[in-house]
Design a protein around this motif. Structure first.
Motif, PDB file in Angstrom:
ATOM      1  N   TYR A   1       5.181   3.965   9.500  1.00 40.01           N
ATOM      2  CA  TYR A   1       5.334   2.635   9.016  1.00 40.01           C
ATOM      3  C   TYR A   1       6.301   2.321   8.096  1.00 40.01           C
ATOM      4  CZ  TYR A   1       3.878  -1.917   7.081  1.00 40.01           C
ATOM      5  OH  TYR A   1       3.653  -3.113   6.853  1.00 40.01           O
ATOM      6  N   ALA A   2       6.464   3.312   7.279  1.00 43.94           N
ATOM      7  CA  ALA A   2       7.576   3.330   6.082  1.00 43.94           C
ATOM      8  C   ALA A   2       8.867   3.607   6.351  1.00 43.94           C
ATOM      9  CB  ALA A   2       7.228   4.383   5.035  1.00 43.94           C
TER      10      ALA A   2
ATOM     11  N   LEU B   1       0.700  -1.191   0.071  1.00 47.74           N
ATOM     12  CA  LEU B   1       0.002   0.060   0.105  1.00 47.74           C
ATOM     13  C   LEU B   1       0.787   1.247  -0.064  1.00 47.74           C
ATOM     14  CD1 LEU B   1      -2.619  -1.213   2.572  1.00 47.74           C
ATOM     15  CD2 LEU B   1      -2.648  -1.367   0.184  1.00 47.74           C
ATOM     16  N   VAL B   2       2.032   1.107   0.770  1.00 44.26           N
ATOM     17  CA  VAL B   2       2.738   2.369   0.914  1.00 44.26           C
ATOM     18  C   VAL B   2       3.699   2.592  -0.331  1.00 44.26           C
ATOM     19  CG1 VAL B   2       5.003   3.141   1.931  1.00 44.26           C
ATOM     20  CG2 VAL B   2       3.212   2.106   3.246  1.00 44.26           C
ATOM     21  N   GLU B   3       3.966   1.474  -1.024  1.00 48.07           N
ATOM     22  CA  GLU B   3       4.655   1.750  -2.355  1.00 48.07           C
ATOM     23  C   GLU B   3       3.685   2.250  -3.424  1.00 48.07           C
ATOM     24  OE1 GLU B   3       6.217  -2.417  -2.753  1.00 48.07           O
ATOM     25  OE2 GLU B   3       8.028  -1.748  -1.792  1.00 48.07           O
TER      26      GLU B   3
ATOM     27  N   GLN C   1      14.197   5.811  -2.889  1.00 49.20           N
ATOM     28  CA  GLN C   1      13.286   6.464  -3.745  1.00 49.20           C
ATOM     29  C   GLN C   1      11.888   7.270  -3.315  1.00 49.20           C
ATOM     30  OE1 GLN C   1      13.630   6.290  -6.810  1.00 49.20           O
ATOM     31  NE2 GLN C   1      15.136   4.368  -7.412  1.00 49.20           N
ATOM     32  N   ALA C   2      11.710   6.675  -2.222  1.00 47.95           N
ATOM     33  CA  ALA C   2      10.456   7.661  -1.344  1.00 47.95           C
ATOM     34  C   ALA C   2      10.890   8.828  -1.095  1.00 47.95           C
ATOM     35  CB  ALA C   2      10.188   6.879  -0.139  1.00 47.95           C
TER      36      ALA C   2
ATOM     37  N   PRO D   1      14.914   3.326 -11.773  1.00 52.69           N
ATOM     38  CA  PRO D   1      14.240   4.661 -12.038  1.00 52.69           C
ATOM     39  C   PRO D   1      13.368   5.304 -11.058  1.00 52.69           C
ATOM     40  CG  PRO D   1      12.855   2.710 -13.107  1.00 52.69           C
ATOM     41  CD  PRO D   1      14.283   2.353 -12.328  1.00 52.69           C
ATOM     42  N   LEU D   2      13.225   6.696 -11.410  1.00 51.10           N
ATOM     43  CA  LEU D   2      12.263   7.355 -10.147  1.00 51.10           C
ATOM     44  C   LEU D   2      10.759   6.714 -10.466  1.00 51.10           C
ATOM     45  CD1 LEU D   2      13.146  11.087 -10.875  1.00 51.10           C
ATOM     46  CD2 LEU D   2      13.760   9.277  -8.951  1.00 51.10           C
ATOM     47  N   PRO D   3      10.094   6.503  -9.290  1.00 51.65           N
ATOM     48  CA  PRO D   3       8.747   6.027  -9.053  1.00 51.65           C
ATOM     49  C   PRO D   3       7.926   6.539 -10.301  1.00 51.65           C
ATOM     50  CG  PRO D   3       9.481   6.478  -6.922  1.00 51.65           C
ATOM     51  CD  PRO D   3      10.508   7.173  -8.048  1.00 51.65           C
TER      52      PRO D   3
END
Length: 312
Positions: free
Chosen positions: A171-172, A151-153, A183-184, A302-304
């Motif tokens: 949580y993350a 869910l976080v991703e 990446q986040a 790569p960036l999200p």
């Protein structure tokens, strides 16, 4: 981050009598809810979760409550660095939107929602409902495990900055893999999400040379394109450098040739050959080289990419 009791107290200060009655009833039913594996439809508290925005309409919001409802997820030095001044109108508007989200967090906590329920509410929810799911994760039993990482991703792949900000909470900080967390953080810098919303970023960034490489590469790209580099980038980059003084030349003091050395290995390089350690046999300072920020490294990934689904 507020506890559920503190969050409920903050919300109740904004509600009239009818709103408090609705909240009391909804939370009581959520707390009494039992698992329904064979149920054909959602439980009553799940319907309340979806309709909270229609029932929770703050009539008045004290200034102290505005700060509580709109507070970032992080604490400590970052919370102290957060902006202290903002106009009353934007703060009140944010609190008006945050109150239903806070009630949804309380409902999830009262019901002790499991991973399957949380995933279902997230998948079928609006942007506000998905934000509430992400904000509730530290208060749920599944906080100790990685079940909610997908869910976080997913939230981090969107272009909704409020969803991204909700995704980088405690949580993350606890469960994202090093690569996903890097990446986040880069996504937050790229989209303008304040660093104050990224929980525990100082601990995870400290001494992370790979993160430093990614940030440096990103800064070079921005500069080459004539675009500004986010101000928070330097704060993170400073923490990613090696902690060992021998590995960080910028922390070493220049040799003092006027002061007689106390150890043989501290002799100046021009020592005569009769000394024990001639210049050609000086001990090497370290087996590890500091990160080379000048050499263009290969990207780790790569960036999200943005989620194609648009929020209704």
């Amino acid at each position: 981050m507020l506890t559920p009791a503190e969050l409920r107290a903050a919300v109740e200060q904004t509600l009239d009598r009818a709103g408090r009655a609705w909240l009391d009833r909804a939370l009581a039913e959520a707390a009494d809810a039992k698992p329904r594996p064979d149920a054909s439809g959602p439980a009553r508290w799940e319907l309340d979760f979806a309709s909270a925005g229609r029932h929770i309409r703050p009539a008045r919001i004290p200034r102290s409550t505005e700060a509580q409802l709109t507070a970032p997820a992080t604490t400590g030095q970052d919370a102290e660095r957060a902006p202290k001044t903002q106009s009353a109108a934007p703060a009140a508007a944010q609190a008006q939107e945050a109150a239903p989200d806070a009630v949804r967090v309380l409902l999830l906590h009262a019901a002790g929602a499991d991973a399957r329920t949380v995933a279902r509410l997230y998948a079928h929810g609006t942007g506000a409902e998905r934000r509430a799911v992400l904000r509730a994760l530290p208060h749920l039993p599944l906080f100790t495990g990685p079940d909610a990482v997908p869910l976080v991703e997913d939230a981090l792949r969107t272009n909704d900055t409020r969803l991204v900000a909700a995704a980088v909470g405690p949580y993350a900080a606890r469960h994202l893999s090093p690569h996903s967390w890097r990446q986040a953080l880069l996504k937050c810098l790229f989209t303008g999400v304040p660093l104050t919303t990224v929980a525990d970023w100082e601990r995870r960034a400290r001494g992370d040379a790979e993160l430093g490489r990614m940030l440096t590469d990103y800064a070079h790209e921005r500069t080459a394109a004539g675009r500004p580099v986010p101000g928070d980038l330097d704060r993170v980059l400073a923490l990613t450098r090696p902690l060992n003084h021998e590995e960080s030349p910028s922390h070493e003091e220049p040799p003092n040739h006027e002061k007689p050395p106390s150890r043989e290995e501290s002799l100046p390089r021009e020592a005569p050959p009769s000394r024990r350690h001639p210049p050609s046999h000086e001990p090497s300072p370290s087996h590890e080289e500091p990160p080379n920020y000048e050499k263009p490294p290969s990207r780790e990934g790569p960036l999200p990419r943005a989620l194609t689904r648009e929020e209704p």
